[in-house]
Design a protein around this motif. Sequence first.
Motif, short mmCIF file in Angstrom:
data_model
loop_
_atom_site.label_atom_id
_atom_site.label_comp_id
_atom_site.label_asym_id
_atom_site.label_seq_id
_atom_site.Cartn_x
_atom_site.Cartn_y
_atom_site.Cartn_z
N SER A 64 34.37 22.16 -32.75
CA SER A 64 34.43 21.68 -34.14
C SER A 64 33.56 20.46 -34.38
N THR A 65 33.33 19.64 -33.36
CA THR A 65 32.49 18.44 -33.52
C THR A 65 31.49 18.37 -32.37
N PRO A 66 30.46 19.23 -32.38
CA PRO A 66 29.51 19.29 -31.26
C PRO A 66 28.60 18.07 -31.17
N TRP A 67 28.71 17.15 -32.12
CA TRP A 67 27.88 15.95 -32.13
C TRP A 67 28.58 14.75 -31.48
N HIS A 68 29.87 14.89 -31.14
CA HIS A 68 30.62 13.76 -30.57
C HIS A 68 30.32 13.63 -29.08
N VAL A 69 30.00 12.41 -28.65
CA VAL A 69 29.70 12.12 -27.25
C VAL A 69 30.80 11.21 -26.68
N THR A 70 31.27 11.54 -25.50
CA THR A 70 32.29 10.73 -24.81
C THR A 70 31.62 9.95 -23.69
N ILE A 71 31.92 8.65 -23.60
CA ILE A 71 31.30 7.78 -22.60
C ILE A 71 32.36 7.29 -21.62
N SER A 72 32.12 7.50 -20.34
CA SER A 72 33.03 7.06 -19.28
C SER A 72 32.27 6.23 -18.25
N TYR A 73 33.03 5.53 -17.42
CA TYR A 73 32.45 4.75 -16.32
C TYR A 73 33.16 5.19 -15.05
N ARG A 74 32.38 5.66 -14.06
CA ARG A 74 32.99 6.20 -12.85
C ARG A 74 32.23 5.70 -11.62
N ASP A 75 32.93 4.94 -10.79
CA ASP A 75 32.38 4.47 -9.52
C ASP A 75 33.21 5.10 -8.40
N ILE A 76 32.76 6.24 -7.93
CA ILE A 76 33.52 7.01 -6.95
C ILE A 76 33.67 6.25 -5.64
N SER A 77 32.63 5.52 -5.25
CA SER A 77 32.67 4.79 -3.97
C SER A 77 33.76 3.72 -3.96
N MET A 78 34.07 3.16 -5.15
CA MET A 78 35.10 2.12 -5.25
C MET A 78 36.40 2.67 -5.83
N ASN A 79 36.45 3.99 -6.02
CA ASN A 79 37.64 4.63 -6.60
C ASN A 79 38.02 4.00 -7.94
N ASP A 133 38.93 17.41 -23.95
CA ASP A 133 40.14 17.12 -23.18
C ASP A 133 39.82 16.01 -22.18
N ARG A 134 40.69 14.98 -22.14
CA ARG A 134 40.42 13.83 -21.29
C ARG A 134 40.47 14.17 -19.80
N LEU A 135 41.42 15.03 -19.40
CA LEU A 135 41.68 15.25 -17.99
C LEU A 135 41.07 16.52 -17.42
N SER A 136 40.76 17.48 -18.27
CA SER A 136 40.22 18.75 -17.77
C SER A 136 38.84 19.01 -18.37
N ALA A 192 36.84 11.06 -39.16
CA ALA A 192 36.34 10.33 -37.99
C ALA A 192 36.98 10.91 -36.74
N THR A 193 36.25 10.87 -35.64
CA THR A 193 36.77 11.37 -34.36
C THR A 193 36.73 10.24 -33.33
N GLY A 194 37.70 10.25 -32.42
CA GLY A 194 37.76 9.22 -31.39
C GLY A 194 38.85 9.51 -30.38
N TRP A 195 38.94 8.64 -29.37
CA TRP A 195 39.89 8.82 -28.27
C TRP A 195 41.05 7.84 -28.35
N GLY A 196 41.22 7.17 -29.47
CA GLY A 196 42.32 6.23 -29.61
C GLY A 196 43.65 6.93 -29.83
N LYS A 204 47.24 6.75 -24.54
CA LYS A 204 45.95 7.35 -24.85
C LYS A 204 46.10 8.86 -24.93
N PRO A 205 45.53 9.48 -25.96
CA PRO A 205 45.69 10.93 -26.12
C PRO A 205 44.92 11.70 -25.06
N MET A 206 45.41 12.86 -24.72
CA MET A 206 44.72 13.72 -23.76
C MET A 206 43.61 14.51 -24.43
N ARG A 207 43.68 14.63 -25.76
CA ARG A 207 42.68 15.41 -26.50
C ARG A 207 41.99 14.53 -27.53
N LEU A 208 40.74 14.87 -27.82
CA LEU A 208 39.99 14.18 -28.85
C LEU A 208 40.69 14.36 -30.20
#
Length: 296
Positions: A64-79, A133-136, A192-196, A204-208
Amino acid sequence: MLFINTIDLIHNASFSCTVQTTLKCKQTSYWKLIVFEYTQQISNNLQTNPLNFVGTYGIVLPGSTPWHVTISYRDISMNFFYDAFCSGLFIDENTILSISQCFDKSSSLQTYLKQQNLIFDLTKLIIYVSKYDRLSISLFERQSTVKQLLYSNNDFIILKVHLLFMSIESRPLPLPTMNDMAILINNVSLYATGWGPLSTNADKPMRLKYIQQRLTDCNISSSPITLCTTAMAIKQPNLCPGDTGGILFAQTNQRIFAVGLISRFSKAFCDMRSTQITTILRLDTITTWLKQNSLV
């Protein structure tokens, strides 16, 4: 600029390839690459996706919103994982537009990193398109890493990423024209779309999520680069911290277009019992800067 289009390899009248493509369809399809010179050509050549939004708030359905981008920060080495801390707008195959406050020293990301005795590393930023989906992993979800951050002088930031092919499921939203902004005061539907969070003190919601908005007075000194919105009615879910960088867009009978990005909030928490006013950074004020730093 490359655009991916899904074409049936073996035609079968019992099914067809759609945004929610079935496994059977994917197994009998191949990718066709179409070259466009400018982002606007993609918007002009494709019908706008139906929003599939019901009511003034809820969960965004895939596609439904193919223009929305999700930004995350992931440092696997530091878990260390800080997912969906900010959002952005898909501009072109290697350009994402977001809000600089997501990355400054007072941001939640930088604060959290400092608490863990970690230093911000640009290469640890992960950009997701078609993520609902936040987790999957969502259907058609793709990701990329960031190469460069380009700051503007009015709180916008461009994230230059490694190649993200555009497709029906992940593509840009038309930017506003002068005529578009002039009709906002009329009966135009704003979303408006968001992860709040969706409600007071909610996790925090599991879905956008999506929230319908209406224009309101900013209650502060006016600025030519901002406008303000709030919920459609008292005691309805509203935008709140966690939605930063999300996209405010307008829907008319003819088209859907981007209006601005979610920036700041009158309250630092979600509370449906009181009015929350959201400051939106207007996209029509940075057209020249965008053209200089992307393929718009």
